[in-house]
Scaffold this motif. Structure first.
Motif, short mmCIF file in Angstrom:
data_model
loop_
_atom_site.label_atom_id
_atom_site.label_comp_id
_atom_site.label_asym_id
_atom_site.label_seq_id
_atom_site.Cartn_x
_atom_site.Cartn_y
_atom_site.Cartn_z
N GLN A 1 0.89 -1.03 0.08
CA GLN A 1 -0.02 0.07 0.01
C GLN A 1 0.79 1.39 -0.03
OE1 GLN A 1 -3.56 0.01 -0.06
NE2 GLN A 1 -3.36 -2.18 -0.42
N ARG A 2 0.20 2.38 -0.73
CA ARG A 2 1.24 3.44 -0.80
C ARG A 2 1.35 4.13 0.66
NH1 ARG A 2 -1.52 7.60 -4.37
NH2 ARG A 2 -1.82 6.10 -5.55
N GLY A 3 2.42 4.63 1.12
CA GLY A 3 2.53 5.15 2.43
C GLY A 3 3.32 4.13 3.31
N THR A 4 3.27 3.17 2.90
CA THR A 4 4.03 1.80 3.75
C THR A 4 5.52 1.83 3.39
OG1 THR A 4 3.28 -0.03 2.44
CG2 THR A 4 1.77 0.91 4.11
N SER A 5 6.26 0.96 4.01
CA SER A 5 7.81 0.75 3.55
C SER A 5 7.75 -0.71 3.55
CB SER A 5 8.58 1.08 4.82
OG SER A 5 8.47 2.66 4.99
N LEU A 6 8.99 -0.90 2.80
CA LEU A 6 9.15 -2.54 2.63
C LEU A 6 10.60 -2.60 2.63
CD1 LEU A 6 8.49 -5.25 1.61
CD2 LEU A 6 8.92 -4.62 -0.68
N THR A 7 11.16 -3.62 3.44
CA THR A 7 12.41 -3.86 3.45
C THR A 7 13.03 -5.22 2.73
OG1 THR A 7 12.62 -2.94 5.71
CG2 THR A 7 14.48 -4.44 5.09
N ILE A 8 13.97 -4.83 1.95
CA ILE A 8 14.31 -6.33 0.78
C ILE A 8 15.47 -6.59 1.48
CG2 ILE A 8 15.00 -6.63 -1.50
CD1 ILE A 8 13.23 -4.31 -2.36
N GLN A 9 15.85 -7.97 1.58
CA GLN A 9 17.00 -8.47 2.13
C GLN A 9 17.95 -9.04 0.95
OE1 GLN A 9 15.88 -11.44 5.16
NE2 GLN A 9 15.00 -10.03 6.36
N CYS A 10 19.15 -8.98 1.28
CA CYS A 10 20.07 -9.60 0.34
C CYS A 10 21.08 -10.33 0.86
CB CYS A 10 20.79 -8.55 -0.74
SG CYS A 10 21.94 -9.13 -1.98
N GLN A 11 21.20 -11.76 0.80
CA GLN A 11 21.97 -12.61 1.51
C GLN A 11 23.11 -13.22 0.32
OE1 GLN A 11 22.15 -13.69 5.17
NE2 GLN A 11 24.16 -14.23 4.19
N VAL A 12 24.41 -13.23 0.86
CA VAL A 12 25.37 -13.49 -0.23
C VAL A 12 26.02 -14.75 0.37
CG1 VAL A 12 27.40 -12.97 -1.67
CG2 VAL A 12 25.96 -11.39 -0.99
N ASP A 13 26.41 -15.93 -0.48
CA ASP A 13 27.15 -17.01 0.17
C ASP A 13 28.56 -16.93 0.46
OD1 ASP A 13 27.69 -19.21 -2.77
OD2 ASP A 13 28.06 -17.03 -2.35
N SER A 14 29.10 -15.71 0.19
CA SER A 14 30.59 -15.52 0.63
C SER A 14 30.70 -14.21 1.14
CB SER A 14 31.35 -15.93 -0.67
OG SER A 14 30.99 -14.94 -1.81
N GLN A 15 31.85 -13.72 1.69
CA GLN A 15 32.14 -12.44 1.97
C GLN A 15 32.40 -11.54 1.10
OE1 GLN A 15 35.02 -12.85 5.25
NE2 GLN A 15 33.56 -13.36 6.72
N VAL A 16 31.82 -10.37 1.01
CA VAL A 16 32.16 -9.44 0.01
C VAL A 16 32.30 -8.14 0.45
CG1 VAL A 16 30.86 -10.59 -1.88
CG2 VAL A 16 29.60 -9.00 -0.77
N THR A 17 33.16 -7.33 -0.10
CA THR A 17 33.37 -5.91 0.51
C THR A 17 32.44 -5.03 0.03
OG1 THR A 17 35.93 -6.29 0.21
CG2 THR A 17 35.12 -4.02 0.34
N MET A 18 32.05 -4.99 -1.25
CA MET A 18 31.19 -4.12 -1.72
C MET A 18 29.71 -4.94 -2.07
SD MET A 18 32.80 -1.39 -1.35
CE MET A 18 31.84 0.01 -2.17
N MET A 19 28.58 -4.12 -1.73
CA MET A 19 27.26 -4.54 -2.29
C MET A 19 26.53 -3.43 -2.89
SD MET A 19 26.18 -7.19 0.81
CE MET A 19 24.87 -8.10 -0.27
N PHE A 20 25.85 -3.70 -4.14
CA PHE A 20 25.08 -2.55 -4.63
C PHE A 20 23.75 -3.08 -4.74
CE2 PHE A 20 29.13 -1.16 -6.32
CZ PHE A 20 30.31 -2.32 -6.30
N TRP A 21 22.77 -1.85 -4.86
CA TRP A 21 21.40 -1.68 -4.97
C TRP A 21 20.95 -1.27 -6.14
CZ3 TRP A 21 18.36 -5.07 -2.27
CH2 TRP A 21 18.66 -5.71 -1.03
N TYR A 22 20.36 -1.87 -6.95
CA TYR A 22 19.74 -1.32 -8.21
C TYR A 22 18.45 -1.20 -8.31
CZ TYR A 22 24.51 -1.65 -10.63
OH TYR A 22 25.57 -1.35 -10.94
N ARG A 23 17.87 -0.23 -9.19
CA ARG A 23 16.40 -0.16 -9.39
C ARG A 23 16.14 -0.53 -10.98
NH1 ARG A 23 12.78 5.01 -8.05
NH2 ARG A 23 13.88 5.74 -10.01
N GLN A 24 15.23 -1.58 -11.49
CA GLN A 24 15.06 -1.64 -12.75
C GLN A 24 13.36 -1.40 -12.84
OE1 GLN A 24 15.73 -5.32 -14.46
NE2 GLN A 24 16.07 -4.84 -16.22
#
Lengths: 115, 115
Positions: free
Chosen positions: B14-37
């Protein structure tokens, strides 16, 4: 200066034909040029990549041609198959205005290979 | 290669609400990136998340709208706050390849529809 221009927007190829997608960039600081393949409902998957010190890279049916002086690179898909039908994105990696390295994507090409 | 899992895969909010998206990687990484498509469009970088420091946002994206957490080297979250229909997009998490020092691996994406 951070743009990557991709063409065509869509492409229809007969099975067994050659698919060619072209990209051009402006920023000479870009130093890594990957191509991604994206199927509907999936994230992009790295297909093949090239660095500007070589003019061509081939992996199976996929070839990248790179023209550093013209600031252009292209993806060639030989013997195109219906399973190749997907959206293809070119990209270029370099240091952005934020000072961090990141990818700049082209606008995408929707490829349809007809049986 | 890295295996990236995103949750949820899709949601209708619903408009006005918030959503949290989780991202889990199977190995340790320094940088993570978030994109919108956005539908039928290319990928736009929202922000870069480095463990132990605040995320770096691209032009047009602000922390109040897209807060990011990066509590460790294998996990990150992106929150889309106070959502409007214009936020309807696919949100993608990406990690860098250790050898090319550029992002190469994407999660399957979270398809968000705001009504």
């Amino acid at each position: 200066q951070q743009q990557v221009k991709q063409s065509p927007q869509s492409l229809i190829v007969q099975k067994g034909g050659i698919s060619i997608i072209n990209c051009a960039y402006e920023n000479t600081a870009f130093d890594y040029f990957p191509w991604y393949q994206q199927f509907p409902g999936k994230g992009p998957a790295l297909l093949i990549a090239i660095r500007p010190d070589v003019s061509e890279k081939k992996e199976g049916r996929f070839t990248i041609s790179f023209n550093k002086s013209a600031k252009q690179f292209s993806l060639h898909i030989m013997d195109s198959q219906p399973g190749d039908s997907a959206t293809y994105f070119c990209a270029a990696s370099g240091v952005k205005d934020t000072g961090r390295r990141a990818l700049t994507f082209g606008s995408g090409t929707r490829l349809q290979v007809q049986p | 290669s890295a295996v990236i899992s995103q949750k949820p895969s899709r949601d209708i909010c619903q408009r006005g609400t918030s959503l949290t998206i989780q991202c889990q990687v199977d190995s340790q990484v320094t940088m993570m990136f978030w994109y919108r498509q956005q539908p039928g469009q290319s990928l736009t970088l929202i922000a870069t998340a480095n463990q132990g420091s605040e995320a770096t946002y691209e032009s047009g994206f602000v922390i109040d709208k897209f807060p990011i957490s990066r509590p460790n080297l294998t996990f990150s979250t992106l929150t889309v706050s106070n959502m409007s229909p214009e936020d309807s997009s696919i949100y993608l998490c990406s990690v860098e390849d250790k050898y090319s020092a550029t992002e190469a691996f994407f999660g399957q994406g979270t398809r968000l529809t705001v009504v």
